[in-house]
Design an enzyme around this catalytic site. Structure first.
Site, PDB file in Angstrom:
ATOM      1  N   PHE A  28      58.923  73.164 -29.959  1.00 46.17           N
ATOM      2  CA  PHE A  28      60.211  72.472 -29.896  1.00 46.17           C
ATOM      3  C   PHE A  28      61.379  73.453 -29.762  1.00 46.17           C
ATOM      4  CE2 PHE A  28      63.401  70.256 -32.919  1.00 46.17           C
ATOM      5  CZ  PHE A  28      64.172  69.810 -31.865  1.00 46.17           C
ATOM      6  N   ILE A  29      61.512  74.350 -30.733  1.00 43.94           N
ATOM      7  CA  ILE A  29      62.639  75.286 -30.715  1.00 43.94           C
ATOM      8  C   ILE A  29      62.457  76.332 -29.620  1.00 43.94           C
ATOM      9  CG2 ILE A  29      63.889  77.025 -32.062  1.00 43.94           C
ATOM     10  CD1 ILE A  29      63.096  75.445 -34.583  1.00 43.94           C
ATOM     11  N   TYR A 169      52.798  76.535 -46.964  1.00 43.75           N
ATOM     12  CA  TYR A 169      53.586  76.819 -45.764  1.00 43.75           C
ATOM     13  C   TYR A 169      54.781  77.690 -46.114  1.00 43.75           C
ATOM     14  CZ  TYR A 169      57.333  76.059 -42.394  1.00 43.75           C
ATOM     15  OH  TYR A 169      58.386  76.241 -41.536  1.00 43.75           O
TER      16      TYR A 169
END
Length: 353
Positions: A28-29, A169
């Site tokens: 996405f980024i 994460y």
């Protein structure tokens, strides 16, 4: 062997353009950043593993758009593959490296922690080793607002202690910050770590709230609303985030002569050319208000399934962006309704709904 996909070898051999290596280029980024760099005249080497964490067709569509530019080269292999990044760095000698590739997602890290170990830690190690051998002018690596963990003082400032991560994460991303700092110190590698805050917008990830809510509402399915809606997020529109990344490319940290040279509020390391920078909107939004923006954009109500907080999650995020503003100027701050409208327009067009 490194397999490259490009529609022009001439551009790759040009010595006039600046070169960026962007990991996670089909993400996405990464996709949006590559588009911006290409538009500005950069040569871009995009590396992506094309994993099936979410719909690979979406990643392929992003890369296909980037490959329309003769200045873009795609490498579709895992960054943790031994020697791959070393080979790419040696071959292309990038001026700048932007490391966005990672196994993302707080909840998925509870079920599949090993994938985070491999991608986030081993992959970042391979990149740091390659940068040590072939130093770029500036290394820029993505971290996360989740690194602030159980901190309750807000807004989150980069100078705060961040040792209480709430998910594996977040722990792996905080570990990459420590790894990168050690390489910056030992090998004088100018390094900026970004802590991103809930990025959203067109071409977003299917596992994120905006995408999931939009899909469910259009299908007249209920949406899961955690902590009974008592959540706040510093939603950051993708164009604003990319503005900040591009601006920070030209602000590599410089090792200070002494700790006294560090300006108050600056996260610059006293022993390395290393800095942590928040990239957010600095305006936390209630989750229920965000859902209302989606409902307004779709012109239909959501059926809400109210649930307790999920393990590893935090009730709120809020970025202090004063350091970012000092370095590159105040973020544009796209209003949430505007950003949601842009996403919904893209979603309807891409999926034909």
């Amino acid at each position: 062997m490194v397999q490259l996909m490009s529609n022009s070898k001439n551009v790759l051999n040009s010595k006039n353009a600046k070169t960026a290596l962007v990991t996670g280029s089909a993400g996405f980024i990464g996709f949006h950043l590559c588009q911006r760099l290409l538009a500005a005249g950069w040569r871009v080497i995009g590396l992506d593993a094309m994993t099936d964490y979410y719909d690979v067709a979406l990643k392929q569509a992003r890369h296909a758009i980037l490959l329309e530019s003769p200045a873009f080269t795609a490498v579709e292999q895992p960054l943790e593959e031994p020697g791959l990044l070393m080979s790419l760095m040696e071959q292309h000698q990038p001026d700048v490296v932007v490391h966005l590739a990672a196994q993302a997602g707080v909840r998925y890290s509870i079920d599949e922690p090993r994938s985070y170990l491999t991608s986030n830690l081993v992959g970042t190690f391979e990149l740091l080793e390659a940068a040590r051998a072939h130093p770029p002018r500036h290394m820029l690596l993505a971290s996360t607002s989740s690194a602030y963990g159980a901190n309750t003082q807000m807004p989150y400032a980069e100078t705060m202690k961040a040792d209480t991560q709430m998910s594996f994460y977040a722990a792996t991303k905080k570990a990459t910050e420590a790894m990168a700092h050690s390489y910056a110190h030992l090998y004088d590698l100018p390094t900026t770590m970004f802590r991103f805050f809930t990025v959203y917008g067109p071409w977003g990830r299917p596992d994120m709230a905006l995408f999931k809510f939009t899909r469910a509402i259009l299908a007249d399915e209920p949406i899961d609303v955690y902590n009974h809606g008592q959540m706040k997020r510093d939603f950051t529109y993708i164009d604003d985030l990319v503005d900040s990344i591009v601006g920070l490319i030209d602000v590599p940290p410089v090792r200070p002569d002494s700790p006294e040279d560090i300006v108050a509020g600056d996260s610059l390391s006293p022993v390395a050319p290393f800095r942590v920078v928040n990239i957010g909107n600095s305006e936390p939004v209630q989750l229920m208000s965000f859902i209302e923006a989606i409902e307004k954009s779709l012109d239909r109500p959501a059926r809400k399934n109210m649930l307790p907080m999920q393990p590893g999650d935090v009730p709120a995020t809020w970025a202090d962006t004063s350091l970012l503003t000092r370095l590159v100027g105040k973020p544009k701050g796209t209003p949430v309704q505007t950003g949601v409208d842009q996403f919904v327009r893209w979603y309807r067009d891409y999926y034909g709904v």
